[in-house]
Design an enzyme around this catalytic site. Structure first.
Site, PDB file in Angstrom:
ATOM      1  N   ASP A   1       0.440 -11.642  -5.549  1.00  0.00           N
ATOM      2  CA  ASP A   1      -0.107 -12.661  -4.331  1.00  0.00           C
ATOM      3  C   ASP A   1      -1.441 -12.410  -3.979  1.00  0.00           C
ATOM      4  OD1 ASP A   1       0.556 -10.157  -3.397  1.00  0.00           O
ATOM      5  OD2 ASP A   1       1.913 -11.053  -1.655  1.00  0.00           O
TER       6      ASP A   1
ATOM      7  N   GLY B   1      -2.061  -4.860  -9.603  1.00  0.00           N
ATOM      8  CA  GLY B   1      -1.317  -3.646 -10.279  1.00  0.00           C
ATOM      9  C   GLY B   1      -0.798  -4.275 -11.485  1.00  0.00           C
TER      10      GLY B   1
ATOM     11  N   ARG C   1      -8.400  -4.311  -8.940  1.00  0.00           N
ATOM     12  CA  ARG C   1      -8.287  -4.986  -7.416  1.00  0.00           C
ATOM     13  C   ARG C   1      -9.585  -5.260  -7.012  1.00  0.00           C
ATOM     14  NH1 ARG C   1      -2.695  -4.426  -6.249  1.00  0.00           N
ATOM     15  NH2 ARG C   1      -2.100  -2.533  -7.034  1.00  0.00           N
TER      16      ARG C   1
ATOM     17  N   THR D   1       4.097  -8.613 -11.439  1.00  0.00           N
ATOM     18  CA  THR D   1       4.020  -7.441 -10.768  1.00  0.00           C
ATOM     19  C   THR D   1       5.298  -6.782 -10.553  1.00  0.00           C
ATOM     20  OG1 THR D   1       4.131  -6.652  -8.195  1.00  0.00           O
ATOM     21  CG2 THR D   1       4.384  -9.357  -8.657  1.00  0.00           C
TER      22      THR D   1
ATOM     23  N   ASP E   1       8.034  -9.596  -5.531  1.00  0.00           N
ATOM     24  CA  ASP E   1       7.841 -10.002  -4.132  1.00  0.00           C
ATOM     25  C   ASP E   1       7.492 -11.706  -4.273  1.00  0.00           C
ATOM     26  OD1 ASP E   1       5.527  -9.417  -5.008  1.00  0.00           O
ATOM     27  OD2 ASP E   1       5.117  -8.155  -2.903  1.00  0.00           O
TER      28      ASP E   1
HETATM   29  O1  F6P Z   1       1.614  -4.013  -6.641  1.00  0.00           O
HETATM   30  C1  F6P Z   1       2.269  -3.103  -7.348  1.00  0.00           C
HETATM   31  C2  F6P Z   1       2.203  -1.739  -7.001  1.00  0.00           C
HETATM   32  O2  F6P Z   1       2.449  -0.816  -7.910  1.00  0.00           O
HETATM   33  C3  F6P Z   1       2.808  -1.425  -5.596  1.00  0.00           C
HETATM   34  O3  F6P Z   1       4.344  -1.142  -5.798  1.00  0.00           O
HETATM   35  C4  F6P Z   1       2.201  -0.323  -4.959  1.00  0.00           C
HETATM   36  O4  F6P Z   1       2.554  -0.240  -3.699  1.00  0.00           O
HETATM   37  C5  F6P Z   1       0.684  -0.671  -5.253  1.00  0.00           C
HETATM   38  O5  F6P Z   1       0.768  -1.535  -6.488  1.00  0.00           O
HETATM   39  C6  F6P Z   1      -0.035   0.542  -5.672  1.00  0.00           C
HETATM   40  O6  F6P Z   1      -1.424   0.154  -5.622  1.00  0.00           O
HETATM   41  P1  F6P Z   1      -2.669   0.934  -6.484  1.00  0.00           P
HETATM   42  O7  F6P Z   1      -2.285   0.925  -7.762  1.00  0.00           O
HETATM   43  O8  F6P Z   1      -3.757  -0.129  -5.912  1.00  0.00           O
HETATM   44  O9  F6P Z   1      -2.259   2.176  -5.843  1.00  0.00           O
END
Ligand code: F6P
Length: 345
Positions: free
Chosen positions: A113, A21, A82, A136, A140
């Protein structure tokens, strides 16, 4: 080192990517890495779209000109992703092949992480140095007081919720605001306290087994606030928390209190925007520290900040447990609620 040996020694070549993210301040970190590297005669190649850029060999050399003016930009100029392929052996092999092909000496990954797991997988098969920079909004990651992007996300959410409060006040209305954070409540607690939310519900103070008692208690509070006191009521809650999702929570609470409870999901607004000063400064310090770590031959570490000092934490240690929300924050919210309840009665 003699002058002749120095001439012969190869210029260090650093690979850099952003992964997972995106978080406001990632660009500030990219800028700091490139400028600190250039000042030390180190070359930087940026890989695009997270680990996909390593697997597909999609990259470009980064110069100071490329990073001019980016400190104020949200997102990431290198793009992010990702990358499922990095959980498979073939993907990791391809990434390592690309690093060898470009004669990369050290790889810096800015991410969370999950991104650090990919970095460790590479480290297991590659002789180069690996350095993580925590980026991030979730905050966390163990080993650093703050991650890049967290402060901006908190400020963005506060700004949005202050506006929601205006309309809530105008109608004496109940709003439930769902905040990001994946499986942790750093954003939820910091924002909830800053917005004087009547309730903060997060992983740190809620168990699914307490679902019914939580609904009953909230329903009583809402009736008191809306019907008796004629005041708005704001609940800030963590995403991925309530069994069945946040809309189910809103529906169940509306039924229990017989008052309309409106869900507002802030969502991706929290990931965007120009980084606040705190994130720009943190990202700059971490980017510079990453280059220093490479020059000191460090490897398999994450750059963190603890008590205002830069530190290097073994990457494996950051993966061991998620950083917990400070108990003082949870206690503060709890005490404020208790005082509000006394004032109400
Ligand atoms: O890790 C960052 C984050 O924005 C989290 O707060 C959220 O749960 C997740 O990524 C959302 O992920 P994606 O962009 O894959 O929907």
């Amino acid at each position: 080192m003699s002058a002749i040996n120095k001439q012969k020694s190869k210029t260090i070549h650093v690979g850099l990517l952003t992964s997972g993210g995106d978080a406001p301040g990632m660009n500030a970190a990219i800028r700091a890495v490139v400028l600190a590297a250039t000042a030390n005669n180190i070359n930087v190649t940026g890989f695009h779209h997270g680990y996909n850029g390593l697997i597909d060999n999609e990259c470009s050399l980064l110069s100071p000109d490329d990073v001019q003016g980016i400190i104020r930009l949200g997102g990431t100029i290198l793009k992010s992703a990702r990358c499922q392929a990095m959980t498979e052996k073939s993907g990791i092999n391809k990434a390592v092949d690309t690093l060898k092909h470009h004669e990369i000496d050290a790889l810096i990954v800015i991410g969370g992480d999950g991104s650090f797991c990919g970095l460790q997988a590479i480290q297991n098969q590659w002789q180069g140095q690996t350095i993580g920079i925590p980026g991030t909004i979730d905050n966390d990651i163990d080993g650093t007081d703050y991650t890049i992007g967290f402060s901006t996300a908190v400020n963005t959410a506060i700004d949005a919720i202050d506006k929601i409060r205006d309309t809530a006040n105008a109608f004496d209305r109940v709003f439930i605001v769902e905040l990001m954070g994946r499986k942790s409540g750093h954003i939820t607690f910091n924002v909830g306290i800053s917005c004087a939310a009547e309730q903060v519900i997060s992983f740190e103070n809620f168990q699914p087994s307490e679902k019914q008692s939580t609904l009953n208690k909230l329903a009583d509070n809402i009736k008191q606030s809306i019907v008796v006191n004629q005041a708005s009521y704001l609940i800030v809650m963590a995403e991925n928390l309530w069994p069945g999702g946040s809309q189910a929570f809103a529906d169940e609470l509306s039924a229990a209190s017989k008052v309309d409870c409106t869900l507002c999901t802030l969502g991706y607004i929290q990931r965007g925007g120009s980084p606040v000063a705190k994130d720009r400064i943190l990202a700059t310090k971490m980017g510079v520290a990453a280059i220093q770590a490479i020059m000191q031959q460090q490897t398999d570490v994450m750059i963190g900040e603890q008590n205002n000092a830069m530190v290097s934490i073994p990457l494996a240690q950051t993966a061991l447990h998620q950083k917990q929300v400070s108990q003082s924050l949870v206690d503060a919210q709890q005490n404020i609620l208790a005082m509000t309840a006394q004032t109400d009665t």
